[in-house]
Design a protein around this motif. Sequence first.
Motif, PDB file in Angstrom:
ATOM      1  N   PHE A 196      -8.733 -39.837 -12.384  1.00  0.00           N
ATOM      2  CA  PHE A 196      -9.201 -40.887 -11.471  1.00  0.00           C
ATOM      3  C   PHE A 196      -8.268 -42.097 -11.660  1.00  0.00           C
ATOM      4  CE2 PHE A 196     -12.842 -38.609 -13.324  1.00  0.00           C
ATOM      5  CZ  PHE A 196     -13.415 -38.007 -12.214  1.00  0.00           C
ATOM      6  N   SER A 197      -6.989 -41.899 -11.499  1.00  0.00           N
ATOM      7  CA  SER A 197      -5.981 -42.851 -11.989  1.00  0.00           C
ATOM      8  C   SER A 197      -5.929 -44.173 -11.237  1.00  0.00           C
ATOM      9  CB  SER A 197      -4.597 -42.207 -11.982  1.00  0.00           C
ATOM     10  OG  SER A 197      -4.285 -41.651 -10.723  1.00  0.00           O
ATOM     11  N   GLY A 198      -6.322 -44.200  -9.964  1.00  0.00           N
ATOM     12  CA  GLY A 198      -6.347 -45.465  -9.240  1.00  0.00           C
ATOM     13  C   GLY A 198      -5.016 -46.190  -9.283  1.00  0.00           C
ATOM     14  N   LEU A 199      -5.058 -47.466  -9.674  1.00  0.00           N
ATOM     15  CA  LEU A 199      -3.858 -48.295  -9.758  1.00  0.00           C
ATOM     16  C   LEU A 199      -2.997 -47.986 -10.981  1.00  0.00           C
ATOM     17  CD1 LEU A 199      -5.490 -51.761  -8.955  1.00  0.00           C
ATOM     18  CD2 LEU A 199      -4.229 -50.306  -7.372  1.00  0.00           C
ATOM     19  N   VAL A 207       1.861 -40.890 -20.369  1.00  0.00           N
ATOM     20  CA  VAL A 207       1.053 -40.230 -19.351  1.00  0.00           C
ATOM     21  C   VAL A 207       1.854 -39.060 -18.801  1.00  0.00           C
ATOM     22  CG1 VAL A 207      -0.068 -40.470 -17.104  1.00  0.00           C
ATOM     23  CG2 VAL A 207      -0.216 -42.337 -18.775  1.00  0.00           C
ATOM     24  N   VAL A 208       1.397 -37.856 -19.071  1.00  0.00           N
ATOM     25  CA  VAL A 208       2.122 -36.666 -18.614  1.00  0.00           C
ATOM     26  C   VAL A 208       1.680 -36.250 -17.216  1.00  0.00           C
ATOM     27  CG1 VAL A 208       2.610 -35.844 -20.929  1.00  0.00           C
ATOM     28  CG2 VAL A 208       0.492 -35.132 -19.801  1.00  0.00           C
ATOM     29  N   ALA A 209       0.497 -36.709 -16.792  1.00  0.00           N
ATOM     30  CA  ALA A 209       0.032 -36.440 -15.430  1.00  0.00           C
ATOM     31  C   ALA A 209      -1.100 -37.397 -15.099  1.00  0.00           C
ATOM     32  CB  ALA A 209      -0.434 -34.996 -15.273  1.00  0.00           C
ATOM     33  N   ALA A 210      -1.118 -37.833 -13.846  1.00  0.00           N
ATOM     34  CA  ALA A 210      -2.201 -38.669 -13.331  1.00  0.00           C
ATOM     35  C   ALA A 210      -2.781 -37.971 -12.104  1.00  0.00           C
ATOM     36  CB  ALA A 210      -1.693 -40.062 -12.966  1.00  0.00           C
ATOM     37  N   TYR A 211      -4.075 -38.136 -11.890  1.00  0.00           N
ATOM     38  CA  TYR A 211      -4.752 -37.479 -10.778  1.00  0.00           C
ATOM     39  C   TYR A 211      -5.600 -38.482  -9.999  1.00  0.00           C
ATOM     40  CZ  TYR A 211      -3.707 -32.753 -12.553  1.00  0.00           C
ATOM     41  OH  TYR A 211      -3.081 -31.603 -12.966  1.00  0.00           O
ATOM     42  N   ASP A 212      -5.432 -38.461  -8.676  1.00  0.00           N
ATOM     43  CA  ASP A 212      -6.292 -39.249  -7.786  1.00  0.00           C
ATOM     44  C   ASP A 212      -6.099 -38.734  -6.366  1.00  0.00           C
ATOM     45  OD1 ASP A 212      -7.549 -41.513  -6.268  1.00  0.00           O
ATOM     46  OD2 ASP A 212      -7.627 -42.393  -8.257  1.00  0.00           O
ATOM     47  N   ALA A 227      -2.304 -35.422  -6.055  1.00  0.00           N
ATOM     48  CA  ALA A 227      -3.387 -35.651  -5.106  1.00  0.00           C
ATOM     49  C   ALA A 227      -4.295 -34.430  -5.028  1.00  0.00           C
ATOM     50  CB  ALA A 227      -2.813 -36.002  -3.738  1.00  0.00           C
ATOM     51  N   ARG A 228      -4.773 -33.988  -6.152  1.00  0.00           N
ATOM     52  CA  ARG A 228      -5.678 -32.838  -6.218  1.00  0.00           C
ATOM     53  C   ARG A 228      -7.091 -33.320  -6.510  1.00  0.00           C
ATOM     54  NH1 ARG A 228      -6.249 -27.435  -7.397  1.00  0.00           N
ATOM     55  NH2 ARG A 228      -4.050 -26.909  -7.625  1.00  0.00           N
ATOM     56  N   GLU A 229      -8.040 -32.749  -5.796  1.00  0.00           N
ATOM     57  CA  GLU A 229      -9.444 -33.042  -6.066  1.00  0.00           C
ATOM     58  C   GLU A 229      -9.804 -32.487  -7.442  1.00  0.00           C
ATOM     59  OE1 GLU A 229     -12.830 -34.099  -6.655  1.00  0.00           O
ATOM     60  OE2 GLU A 229     -12.180 -34.719  -4.647  1.00  0.00           O
ATOM     61  N   LEU A 230     -10.239 -33.367  -8.340  1.00  0.00           N
ATOM     62  CA  LEU A 230     -10.509 -32.944  -9.716  1.00  0.00           C
ATOM     63  C   LEU A 230     -11.645 -31.932  -9.806  1.00  0.00           C
ATOM     64  CD1 LEU A 230     -10.069 -36.333 -11.618  1.00  0.00           C
ATOM     65  CD2 LEU A 230      -8.672 -34.269 -11.882  1.00  0.00           C
ATOM     66  N   ALA A 231     -12.499 -31.899  -8.809  1.00  0.00           N
ATOM     67  CA  ALA A 231     -13.596 -30.933  -8.817  1.00  0.00           C
ATOM     68  C   ALA A 231     -13.094 -29.506  -8.653  1.00  0.00           C
ATOM     69  CB  ALA A 231     -14.596 -31.260  -7.716  1.00  0.00           C
ATOM     70  N   THR A 232     -11.808 -29.335  -8.289  1.00  0.00           N
ATOM     71  CA  THR A 232     -11.235 -27.994  -8.113  1.00  0.00           C
ATOM     72  C   THR A 232     -10.073 -27.737  -9.075  1.00  0.00           C
ATOM     73  OG1 THR A 232      -9.642 -28.721  -6.420  1.00  0.00           O
ATOM     74  CG2 THR A 232     -11.844 -28.089  -5.662  1.00  0.00           C
ATOM     75  N   LEU A 233      -9.893 -28.602 -10.061  1.00  0.00           N
ATOM     76  CA  LEU A 233      -8.763 -28.459 -10.975  1.00  0.00           C
ATOM     77  C   LEU A 233      -8.916 -27.188 -11.816  1.00  0.00           C
ATOM     78  CD1 LEU A 233      -6.212 -29.792 -12.257  1.00  0.00           C
ATOM     79  CD2 LEU A 233      -7.766 -30.888 -13.895  1.00  0.00           C
ATOM     80  N   ARG A 246     -20.566 -37.640  -5.640  1.00  0.00           N
ATOM     81  CA  ARG A 246     -19.377 -38.242  -6.245  1.00  0.00           C
ATOM     82  C   ARG A 246     -19.248 -37.925  -7.732  1.00  0.00           C
ATOM     83  NH1 ARG A 246     -20.785 -43.758  -3.083  1.00  0.00           N
ATOM     84  NH2 ARG A 246     -22.813 -42.968  -3.736  1.00  0.00           N
ATOM     85  N   SER A 247     -20.257 -37.256  -8.287  1.00  0.00           N
ATOM     86  CA  SER A 247     -20.194 -36.830  -9.684  1.00  0.00           C
ATOM     87  C   SER A 247     -19.657 -35.408  -9.831  1.00  0.00           C
ATOM     88  CB  SER A 247     -21.593 -36.907 -10.323  1.00  0.00           C
ATOM     89  OG  SER A 247     -22.021 -38.252 -10.445  1.00  0.00           O
ATOM     90  N   ARG A 248     -19.302 -34.761  -8.723  1.00  0.00           N
ATOM     91  CA  ARG A 248     -18.831 -33.369  -8.793  1.00  0.00           C
ATOM     92  C   ARG A 248     -17.601 -33.250  -9.688  1.00  0.00           C
ATOM     93  NH1 ARG A 248     -16.614 -31.839  -4.316  1.00  0.00           N
ATOM     94  NH2 ARG A 248     -16.588 -29.628  -4.904  1.00  0.00           N
ATOM     95  N   ALA A 249     -16.663 -34.174  -9.548  1.00  0.00           N
ATOM     96  CA  ALA A 249     -15.442 -34.096 -10.343  1.00  0.00           C
ATOM     97  C   ALA A 249     -15.742 -34.264 -11.828  1.00  0.00           C
ATOM     98  CB  ALA A 249     -14.444 -35.158  -9.878  1.00  0.00           C
ATOM     99  N   PHE A 250     -16.613 -35.211 -12.152  1.00  0.00           N
ATOM    100  CA  PHE A 250     -16.988 -35.405 -13.558  1.00  0.00           C
ATOM    101  C   PHE A 250     -17.646 -34.147 -14.125  1.00  0.00           C
ATOM    102  CE2 PHE A 250     -20.277 -36.577 -16.669  1.00  0.00           C
ATOM    103  CZ  PHE A 250     -19.486 -37.165 -17.644  1.00  0.00           C
ATOM    104  N   LEU A 251     -18.548 -33.542 -13.355  1.00  0.00           N
ATOM    105  CA  LEU A 251     -19.218 -32.328 -13.810  1.00  0.00           C
ATOM    106  C   LEU A 251     -18.210 -31.216 -14.076  1.00  0.00           C
ATOM    107  CD1 LEU A 251     -22.396 -32.233 -11.539  1.00  0.00           C
ATOM    108  CD2 LEU A 251     -22.378 -32.141 -14.040  1.00  0.00           C
ATOM    109  N   HIS A 252     -17.231 -31.083 -13.189  1.00  0.00           N
ATOM    110  CA  HIS A 252     -16.221 -30.036 -13.376  1.00  0.00           C
ATOM    111  C   HIS A 252     -15.370 -30.326 -14.611  1.00  0.00           C
ATOM    112  CE1 HIS A 252     -13.532 -26.806 -12.379  1.00  0.00           C
ATOM    113  NE2 HIS A 252     -12.489 -27.628 -12.344  1.00  0.00           N
TER     114      HIS A 252
END
Length: 288
Positions: A7-10, A23-28, A47-53, A88-94
């Motif tokens: 959830f890297s944001g800025l 930081v070897v990888a950031a996701y948002d 730009a990958r949805e973390l819920a499907t990582l 919006r908690s799907r990514a956290f759950l995954h």
Amino acid sequence: MRVLELFSGLGGWRMALEDRGRVVAAYDVNEAANATYALNHGDLPKARELATLPLSELEAHAAETWLMSPPCQPFCRMGNHQGLEDRRSRAFLHLMDLFRQSPPEHLVLENVVGFLGSDAHALLAERLRAHGMHQVDLQACPSGFGLPNQRPRVFIVASRRPAISRPLPELPPRPLAGFLDETEDESLYLRPEVLARHHFGLDLVMAEDRRSTCFIGGYGRRLVGSGSFLKTGRGIRRFSPGEVARLHGLPEGFRFPEALSLEARYKLLGNGLSIPVAAWALDHLFDR
């Protein structure tokens, strides 16, 4: 140390990390956030949805540390308080499922104070205990770090080794004047008809004051409850994105893409970190 910024944001975690890791990888998935991240850090987040990582992709990074700021809306005061039931908690759950299968050495999570005691907090604590990790729950506000901004946040610091105790600095907030732009943007002043309708609901501050309320992502659209407004001899105006960035402790060289709208800039800042506070939380893992 190899770090994943989730959830890297800025890129607030990257700024707070400084030279203590890479930081070897950031996701948002937010395009505006990724463009801003790339402009300031030189790397484009995935730009990958973390819920499907996939687990295979996660493990390929060989990261020892996860830094994350999952969506706060399920836990914030003005949210729906649905916790893990919120979509919006799907990514956290995954991520918690991936953590169960392949935990890192260290994890630091930032969120609103309402995260404490939530079902998400309980799930994270259960995962940490299952893998024998030490957990410290911290609360801090930028107003104790010399910044005239009220933005209380919780940090969950977890590691396979006990955390290093770090006291809160308790620095008095400095006057807002030191965080203001040299040249005002006149378009930020509220029109008389808008001011007449909302004046009594606004949190008004002056340049000599040493406080401002939390700026949320909707500051560019909402008035009441979205953050403070500056009262000057000319009227009442919003704080500029640059001023909000300084109040969050972002470096002076921080930039937005020129084409990014004002509302998008406020949204990214409202979803971001207070850098000095995040750095203090990381201090519980590392010697500075």
